[in-house]
Scaffold this motif. Structure first.
Motif, short mmCIF file in Angstrom:
data_model
loop_
_atom_site.label_atom_id
_atom_site.label_comp_id
_atom_site.label_asym_id
_atom_site.label_seq_id
_atom_site.Cartn_x
_atom_site.Cartn_y
_atom_site.Cartn_z
N PHE A 100 0.81 -1.21 0.00
CA PHE A 100 0.00 0.00 0.00
C PHE A 100 0.85 1.26 0.00
O PHE A 100 1.95 1.30 0.54
N GLY A 101 0.29 2.31 -0.61
CA GLY A 101 0.82 3.64 -0.44
C GLY A 101 0.38 4.20 0.90
O GLY A 101 -0.41 3.57 1.62
N LYS A 102 0.86 5.41 1.23
CA LYS A 102 0.54 5.99 2.54
C LYS A 102 -0.85 6.60 2.59
O LYS A 102 -1.37 6.85 3.68
N GLY A 103 -1.43 6.84 1.44
CA GLY A 103 -2.79 7.37 1.42
C GLY A 103 -2.85 8.87 1.25
O GLY A 103 -1.90 9.60 1.57
N THR A 104 -3.98 9.32 0.73
CA THR A 104 -4.29 10.75 0.62
C THR A 104 -5.61 10.97 1.33
O THR A 104 -6.60 10.27 1.04
N THR A 105 -5.63 11.94 2.26
CA THR A 105 -6.87 12.26 2.97
C THR A 105 -7.61 13.36 2.22
O THR A 105 -7.10 14.47 2.07
N LEU A 106 -8.77 13.02 1.75
CA LEU A 106 -9.60 13.94 0.98
C LEU A 106 -10.64 14.57 1.89
O LEU A 106 -11.33 13.86 2.63
N SER A 107 -10.75 15.89 1.82
CA SER A 107 -11.81 16.61 2.56
C SER A 107 -12.62 17.39 1.54
O SER A 107 -12.07 18.20 0.79
N VAL A 108 -13.92 17.11 1.52
CA VAL A 108 -14.83 17.79 0.60
C VAL A 108 -15.72 18.71 1.43
O VAL A 108 -16.46 18.25 2.30
#
Lengths: 110, 114
Positions: A100-108
């Motif tokens: 896995f990658g470290k991830g991206t936290t998306l805020s909408v």
């Protein structure tokens, strides 16, 4: 060395816009790439899989592309909604392992 | 409904204790994985198994061992727990072979070593 990189830790966008998340990898030759969604305190949940011989995959408002020459996958959420706020992880198959990658936290925001 | 179940949601252990984290899946999957997840470091693979009694080291196996005596159960063992093993531990399972596969995750075990 082998790396999977998701280009940003956090992404903030307005409701209705398209969110684009990037996953780059080096020194892997994955047969497939996957995207997962993870909400706080929960395990990741599978969203989409794209194989090395596929350029694009769609599922409702989600679209994934896979460029094995650039060693990159793009993940798009169109017409984003506040409920899409979460961390998105890319993962690739390396032999029998799933990395896995470290991830991206998306805020909408509305 | 497919399921991966981890034995505990929250666990507090003392330094030096031997800790067992259990994971059970009901999907007859060949592959099972243990990850730990830490802020800023993402999901890191500790060990995985592709068959009963088979195991492979992931990226960070030091301080851990695993056991897979039955297909449905994959255990992670911390031989002597240390404070740097405080983390969220996630188990996953996945079918082998066909490329049209996805990994199913448990709910996670938040382990605190004091």
């Amino acid at each position: 060395s082998q790396k999977i990189e998701q280009n940003s830790e956090a992404l903030n966008i307005q409701e209705g816009k398209t969110a684009t998340l990037t996953c780059n990898y080096t020194n892997y030759s994955p047969a497939y790439l996957q995207w997962y969604r993870q909400d706080p305190g929960r395990g990741p949940v599978f969203l989409l899989l794209i194989r090395e011989n596929e350029k694009e995959k769609r599922k409702e408002r989600l679209k994934v592309t896979f460029d094995t020459t650039l060693k990159q996958s793009l993940f798009h959420i169109t017409a984003s909604q506040p409920a899409d706020s979460a961390t998105y992880l890319c993962a690739l198959g390396s032999g029998t392992a799933l990395i896995f990658g470290k991830g991206t936290t998306l805020s909408v925001s509305s | 409904d497919v399921k991966v179940t981890q034995s505990s949601r929250y666990l507090v252990k003392r330094t030096g204790e031997k800790v067992f984290l259990e994971c059970v899946q009901d999907m007859d999957h060949e592959n099972m994985f243990w990850y730990r997840q830490d802020p800023g470091l993402g999901l890191r693979l500790i060990y995985f198994s592709y068959d009963v009694k088979m195991k492979e080291k992931g990226d960070i196996p030091e301080g851990y061992s695993v056991s897979r005596e039955k297909k449905e159960r994959f255990s992670l063992i911390l031989e002597s727990a240390s404070t740097n093993q405080t983390s969220m531990y996630l188990c996953a399972s996945m079918s082998q072979g066909a490329l049209n596969t996805e990994a199913f995750f448990g709910q996670g075990t938040r382990l605190t070593v004091v």
